[in-house]
Enzyme design. Structure first.
Site, PDB file in Angstrom:
ATOM      1  N   GLY B  26       0.783  -6.512   0.866  1.00  0.00           N
ATOM      2  CA  GLY B  26       0.924  -7.955   0.957  1.00  0.00           C
ATOM      3  C   GLY B  26       0.717  -8.499   2.359  1.00  0.00           C
ATOM      4  O   GLY B  26       0.139  -7.839   3.230  1.00  0.00           O
ATOM      5  N   ILE B  27       1.208  -9.729   2.577  1.00  0.00           N
ATOM      6  CA  ILE B  27       0.981 -10.398   3.859  1.00  0.00           C
ATOM      7  C   ILE B  27       2.073  -9.989   4.841  1.00  0.00           C
ATOM      8  O   ILE B  27       3.056 -10.696   5.033  1.00  0.00           O
ATOM      9  CB  ILE B  27       0.967 -11.940   3.683  1.00  0.00           C
ATOM     10  CG1 ILE B  27      -0.032 -12.351   2.592  1.00  0.00           C
ATOM     11  CG2 ILE B  27       0.618 -12.624   5.006  1.00  0.00           C
ATOM     12  CD1 ILE B  27      -1.483 -12.097   2.923  1.00  0.00           C
ATOM     13  N   HIS B  28       1.904  -8.818   5.432  1.00  0.00           N
ATOM     14  CA  HIS B  28       2.812  -8.425   6.509  1.00  0.00           C
ATOM     15  C   HIS B  28       2.144  -8.796   7.831  1.00  0.00           C
ATOM     16  O   HIS B  28       1.178  -9.560   7.852  1.00  0.00           O
ATOM     17  CB  HIS B  28       3.181  -6.940   6.405  1.00  0.00           C
ATOM     18  CG  HIS B  28       2.007  -6.013   6.442  1.00  0.00           C
ATOM     19  ND1 HIS B  28       1.586  -5.405   7.588  1.00  0.00           N
ATOM     20  CD2 HIS B  28       1.146  -5.613   5.470  1.00  0.00           C
ATOM     21  CE1 HIS B  28       0.532  -4.653   7.322  1.00  0.00           C
ATOM     22  NE2 HIS B  28       0.238  -4.771   6.052  1.00  0.00           N
ATOM     23  N   ALA B  29       2.685  -8.267   8.930  1.00  0.00           N
ATOM     24  CA  ALA B  29       2.257  -8.747  10.251  1.00  0.00           C
ATOM     25  C   ALA B  29       0.752  -8.648  10.486  1.00  0.00           C
ATOM     26  O   ALA B  29       0.127  -9.609  10.935  1.00  0.00           O
ATOM     27  CB  ALA B  29       3.016  -7.980  11.334  1.00  0.00           C
TER      28      ALA B  29
END
Lengths: 148, 101
Positions: B26-29
């Site tokens: 997913g949208i991690h760092a």
């Protein structure tokens, strides 16, 4: 809830002494070691440095989020460091980093890490909150500001 | 997967697309940083929406607040002269799973 559990007074430092990226990562790891949150210092340090090599975690507006995953921790542990003068962290927006949020989490589970990032981002996305953290005179003030 | 709407309000180009998050974590760092790096190449305004939360596509911390996990959908709206190019670049990035996995 992750945030409250992971970030406690003993893992907050308003007095980061380091002046380089490598040093600040070590200093933050040592905060977690001193607080008894990390037992294997070497592997935690390694995973954070390896992650940092892929792409800097220096974000925008002075926030940096150095992190790593290792099975030498059982749950996500986190530390917060402040250096108001700022450190060159090779950030995306080119600005010096002033607030450091470090997380070390188990390798097999990404959920808690993403959730923690979302929680801390909701708080630090607000310029007034960032300013309060930067100018806090005590750890209690940070705890109050972030409602830990 | 892709729904693109074109509209032109007061001469300003606006395009919207909905894209599923395909990468495992997913949208991690890192994906958030790549998203912002891509979005910032364009002058148009970019908004990203998920479950009634709307953030700037040029803010990493903003994107991280969306808690975008694999399988969820982001609605991206680009507004400005280079809106179409921007949306296309972001579509490519998301379809390629942010070049990870």
């Amino acid at each position: 809830m992750n945030l409250k559990k992971a970030l406690t007074k003993d893992t907050i430092s308003l007095d980061i002494k380091s002046s380089s990226k490598e040093e600040v990562i070590e200093e933050m790891i040592d905060i977690l070691v001193s607080a008894g949150k990390i037992k294997d210092r070497k592997s935690a340090l390694n995973v954070v440095i390896e992650r940092e090599k892929k792409m800097s975690t220096g974000m925008q507006n002075g926030i940096a989020i150095p992190h790593g995953k290792t099975d030498t921790v059982e749950t996500l542990v986190a530390a917060l460091g402040v250096k108001s003068e700022g450190i060159d962290f090779d950030s995306i927006d080119g600005k010096p980093s002033t607030i450091f949020i470090m997380t070390i989490s188990p390798a097999n589970r990404t959920g808690p890490h993403i959730q923690f990032l979302a929680e801390i981002s909701r708080l630090l996305n607000d310029p007034a909150t960032r300013q309060k953290v930067l100018t806090a005179q005590s750890k209690e003030e940070v705890v109050d500001t972030l409602q830990l | 997967m892709k729904k693109v709407q074109d509209s032109s309000i007061a001469g300003e180009r606006s395009v919207t697309g909905e894209f599923e998050i395909l990468n495992q974590y997913g949208i991690h760092a890192r994906p958030a940083a790549l998203f912002v790096k891509t979005a910032s190449k364009f002058s148009c305004e970019i908004l990203v929406e998920k479950e009634d939360t709307i953030v700037s596509g040029k803010s990493i911390m903003g994107l991280l607040t969306l808690e975008g996990s694999k399988g969820s959908t982001l609605k991206i709206t680009a507004r400005g002269t280079d809106a179409e190019e921007a949306l296309e670049a972001l579509r490519t990035l998301m379809e390629n799973k942010f070049y990870e996995d």
